[in-house]
Design a protein around this motif. Structure first.
Motif, PDB file in Angstrom:
ATOM      1  N   PRO A   1       3.828  16.724  -0.050  1.00 61.06           N
ATOM      2  CA  PRO A   1       3.307  16.132   1.187  1.00 61.06           C
ATOM      3  C   PRO A   1       2.731  17.149   2.170  1.00 61.06           C
ATOM      4  O   PRO A   1       1.912  16.786   3.012  1.00 61.06           O
TER       5      PRO A   1
ATOM      6  N   VAL B   1      -0.716  13.421  -5.528  1.00 66.92           N
ATOM      7  CA  VAL B   1      -0.145  14.278  -4.502  1.00 66.92           C
ATOM      8  C   VAL B   1       1.368  14.232  -4.616  1.00 66.92           C
ATOM      9  O   VAL B   1       1.973  13.174  -4.495  1.00 66.92           O
TER      10      VAL B   1
ATOM     11  N   ARG C   1       2.357   4.994   0.860  1.00 69.41           N
ATOM     12  CA  ARG C   1       3.122   5.792  -0.101  1.00 69.41           C
ATOM     13  C   ARG C   1       2.182   6.832  -0.687  1.00 69.41           C
ATOM     14  O   ARG C   1       0.960   6.661  -0.667  1.00 69.41           O
ATOM     15  N   LEU C   2       2.769   7.880  -1.203  1.00 73.14           N
ATOM     16  CA  LEU C   2       1.955   8.988  -1.699  1.00 73.14           C
ATOM     17  C   LEU C   2       0.930   8.577  -2.746  1.00 73.14           C
ATOM     18  O   LEU C   2      -0.101   9.229  -2.897  1.00 73.14           O
ATOM     19  N   ASP C   3       1.186   7.496  -3.463  1.00 72.99           N
ATOM     20  CA  ASP C   3       0.220   7.114  -4.498  1.00 72.99           C
ATOM     21  C   ASP C   3      -1.072   6.531  -3.922  1.00 72.99           C
ATOM     22  O   ASP C   3      -1.993   6.222  -4.649  1.00 72.99           O
TER      23      ASP C   3
ATOM     24  N   TRP D   1       2.590  11.111   7.100  1.00 75.47           N
ATOM     25  CA  TRP D   1       2.251  12.394   6.476  1.00 75.47           C
ATOM     26  C   TRP D   1       1.532  13.332   7.432  1.00 75.47           C
ATOM     27  O   TRP D   1       1.131  14.414   7.049  1.00 75.47           O
TER      28      TRP D   1
END
Lengths: 273, 193
Positions: free
Chosen positions: A173, A170, A118-120, A99
Motif C-alpha cells: 500500500p 498492488v 480494496r487493493l484489487d 490509501w
C-alpha cells in the motif's frame, strides 16, 4: 475543519419540495448577531431535528469521513444526502482516503467503481521491455506469478510481448501513498482499474521516503514506539500510519481508528479475498 | 490566575469561565476583544444544557495543542513536561517550536484524542447540538469531534436506520426510489466485481 462560512442555500431550495415544512435549513453566518432568518432556532435539546440543523457544508464535512460503502448508503437516505453523497469529489475522496492516494483522475463507467477501494481496485502499469518475464516481474514487484497472470487473463507465460504493458497487482500500500491514479478500462484484464504509473507516467510520483526525511532515526523510533503502544499494533503498521500522517500523531490515530471501523464493516459484508 | 469571561446562555443562565477556556471559541474571542465593559457575552442561540457541555469540552482543551497541530509546531508552553520551566530545556528546542520527539507531548495528545472520542460517544441528539454549537461559536476542535461523532453514527448502518437515528424523512419520489435501487443495488451484493 473550522467554521463553514458560505452556505449554498439556493441549491438546497432546489432539492426541498416546496410544500415541505419539516426541512428548514438555517443559514449560518460567522457572527452570532441575528441573521437574516426571522425564526432563529435556539440550539437546545428541545429543538431536535437534524434536518433543521444541517447545511450542505456541514453534511459534506460529516460524509467526508465515511468509507465508500457508507457513503453510498448515505446517498439512499434522503434527497439532500443523495445530492451531497453523489458528488464526484465526495466519492473520489472516500475512494482515495484509505490509501492516502493524492488524486484519482478519470471517470468510471458506473458509480459501482467507487463502491469500495480494496487493493484489487488498483494496479500498477508496467510497460514491457525486452527481456521481461512474468517470473522476473513477480520478483521485482514482490507479487505472485499467479497474481499477474490472473489479473491480465494470461493463459501461459509466453506471448506477453504482444502486449504493451502488464498490470501488476498492488500488494504494498505504500506505493499508493500520495500517488495519482488513473481510472482505465484495461482490455486484457477486461475491467476497470485505478492505474498507478511508477515510471514514465504523465505524473511525477512522490517517493514516500521523503515523508520520512523529517525524522532522525532515533526520533522516529521514539514516536513509533509511543504510537505503537497507543494503538496496540506492530511496528510496521504504526510506521505506515505515521508516514502518511506526516508526522502528525493525532491524525495517525484518527486514521487508524477510522480504518479499524472500515475493516470491521468489510469483514461483515464481504468475504475477505 | 487568568482573567474570566462571563457567558449568558439563551435561557438566561450565566457561566463564568477562564479566558483560555472561552477563547477556544473564535467568536467569543473576537467579541471579548471588542472591549466589553463587564465582559458579559450573551449567546442567545445556545441554551444552558448545550453550553455547559461545550464548556466541558473547552475546559479539557484549554491547555492542549489543537487537533491539527503537528508535533513539531507545538509550543513548549503546552508541553506537560516543560510546564512553567522554560529555560534549561535541551539545546535543540527553541522557545516557539517544540521538539517533535517529546514523549510527554505525545502521550498527552494521545490521551486527549481518546478523551475526545469518548466525549462524542453520546446519543445523536447531543451530537447534532454540539455540531451546531461548534459551528455557531466557531470552535474548531469541537467541530472536528462532533463531525466524527456524527460519522460514527452513520458507519455500518443501512439507510432506514440512518433515517431513524437522524430523524430524517424519506423524501424521494417513486421515480427517484427506482433510480436509487438501480444505482445502488450492488450494496447488498457481497460478490460485486
Amino acid at each position: 475543519m473550522g467554521c463553514c462560512g458560505d452556505d449554498d442555500g439556493d441549491l438546497l431550495d432546489q432539492l426541498v419540495p416546496p410544500e415541505s415544512d419539516t426541512h428548514t435549513y438555517f443559514d449560518h453566518n460567522s457572527s452570532p448577531s441575528p441573521s437574516s432568518f426571522a425564526e432563529e432556532v435556539v440550539i437546545s435539546p428541545m429543538n431536535s431535528n437534524f434536518a433543521a440543523l444541517v447545511s450542505k457544508d456541514l453534511l459534506r464535512a460529516i460524509l467526508e469521513l465515511l468509507p465508500p460503502q457508507d457513503l453510498a448508503r448515505s446517498a439512499c437516505v434522503c434527497r439532500l444526502w443523495r445530492a451531497v453523497a453523489s458528488e464526484r469529489e465526495m466519492r473520489e475522496k472516500a475512494f482515495r482516503s484509505p490509501w492516502k492516494v493524492r488524486r484519482v483522475l478519470g471517470d468510471p463507467s458506473s458509480a459501482l467503481f467507487w463502491g469500495h477501494s480494496r487493493l484489487d481496485r488498483f494496479a500498477i502499469s508496467h510497460r514491457l521491455r525486452r527481456g521481461d518475464t512474468v517470473a522476473g516481474l513477480a520478483l521485482r514487484y514482490s507479487v505472485q506469478v499467479m497474481g499477474i497472470k490472473r489479473l491480465n487473463n494470461m493463459m501461459s507465460d509466453h506471448g506477453i510481448h504482444s502486449r504493451e504493458r502488464l498490470l501488476i497487482p498492488v500488494v504494498k500500500p505504500e506505493l499508493l501513498l500520495n500517488s495519482t491514479c488513473y481510472i482505465e478500462f484495461d482490455e486484457q484484464a477486461k475491467r476497470e482499474v485505478a492505474v498507478l504509473y511508477l515510471e514514465g507516467g504523465p505524473d511525477e510520483k512522490t517517493n514516500n521516503l521523503t515523508n520520512r526525511a523529517a525524522f532522525t532515526e532515533r526520533g522516529k523510533r521514539k514516536i513509533l514506539n509511543s504510537l505503537r503502544r497507543s494503538m496496540q499494533v506492530d511496528v510496521e503498521t504504526a510506521e505506515f500510519y505515521l508516514s502518511f500522517s506526516n508526522g502528525d500523531p493525532r491524525a495517525a490515530m484518527m486514521h487508524f481508528s477510522e480504518d479499524l471501523r472500515w475493516e470491521r464493516q468489510k469483514r461483515e459484508h464481504y468475504i475477505f479475498s | 490566575m487568568g482573567k474570566t469571561i462571563k457567558l449568558i446562555s439563551g435561557d438566561g443562565e450565566m457561566f463564568e469561565v477562564e479566558e483560555a477556556v472561552a477563547f477556544q471559541s473564535n467568536i467569543i474571542k473576537s467579541l471579548a476583544d471588542e472591549d466589553n465593559a463587564d465582559d458579559c457575552i450573551p449567546l442567545p442561540r445556545v441554551d444552558s444544557q448545550i453550553l455547559s457541555k461545550v464548556l466541558e469540552f473547552c475546559r479539557k482543551h484549554a491547555n492542549s495543542p489543537s487537533v491539527h497541530t503537528k508535533f513539531a509546531a507545538i509550543p513548549s508552553e503546552l508541553c506537560p513536561k516543560h510546564d512553567g520551566s522554560a529555560a534549561g530545556a535541551s539545546s535543540s528546542e527553541s522557545s516557539s517550536a517544540h521538539s517533535e520527539t517529546c514523549r510527554a507531548c505525545y502521550d498527552a495528545v494521545m490521551k486527549l484524542v481518546q478523551w475526545d472520542l469518548e466525549f462524542v460517544k453520546v446519543d445523536l441528539d447531543l451530537i447534532h447540538h454540539l455540531l451546531k454549537a461548534a459551528n455557531y461559536l466557531d470552535i474548531e476542535d469541537l467541530m472536528f469531534m462532533a463531525v466524527e461523532g456524527a460519522a460514527n453514527a452513520i458507519r455500518g448502518n443501512n439507510p432506514e436506520e440512518i433515517r431513524k437515528l437522524f430523524d430524517l424523512e424519506n423524501d424521494f419520489t417513486p421515480e427517484e426510489e427506482k433510480e436509487i435501487l438501480k444505482e445502488y443495488s450492488w450494496l447488498d451484493d457481497p460478490f460485486e466485481p
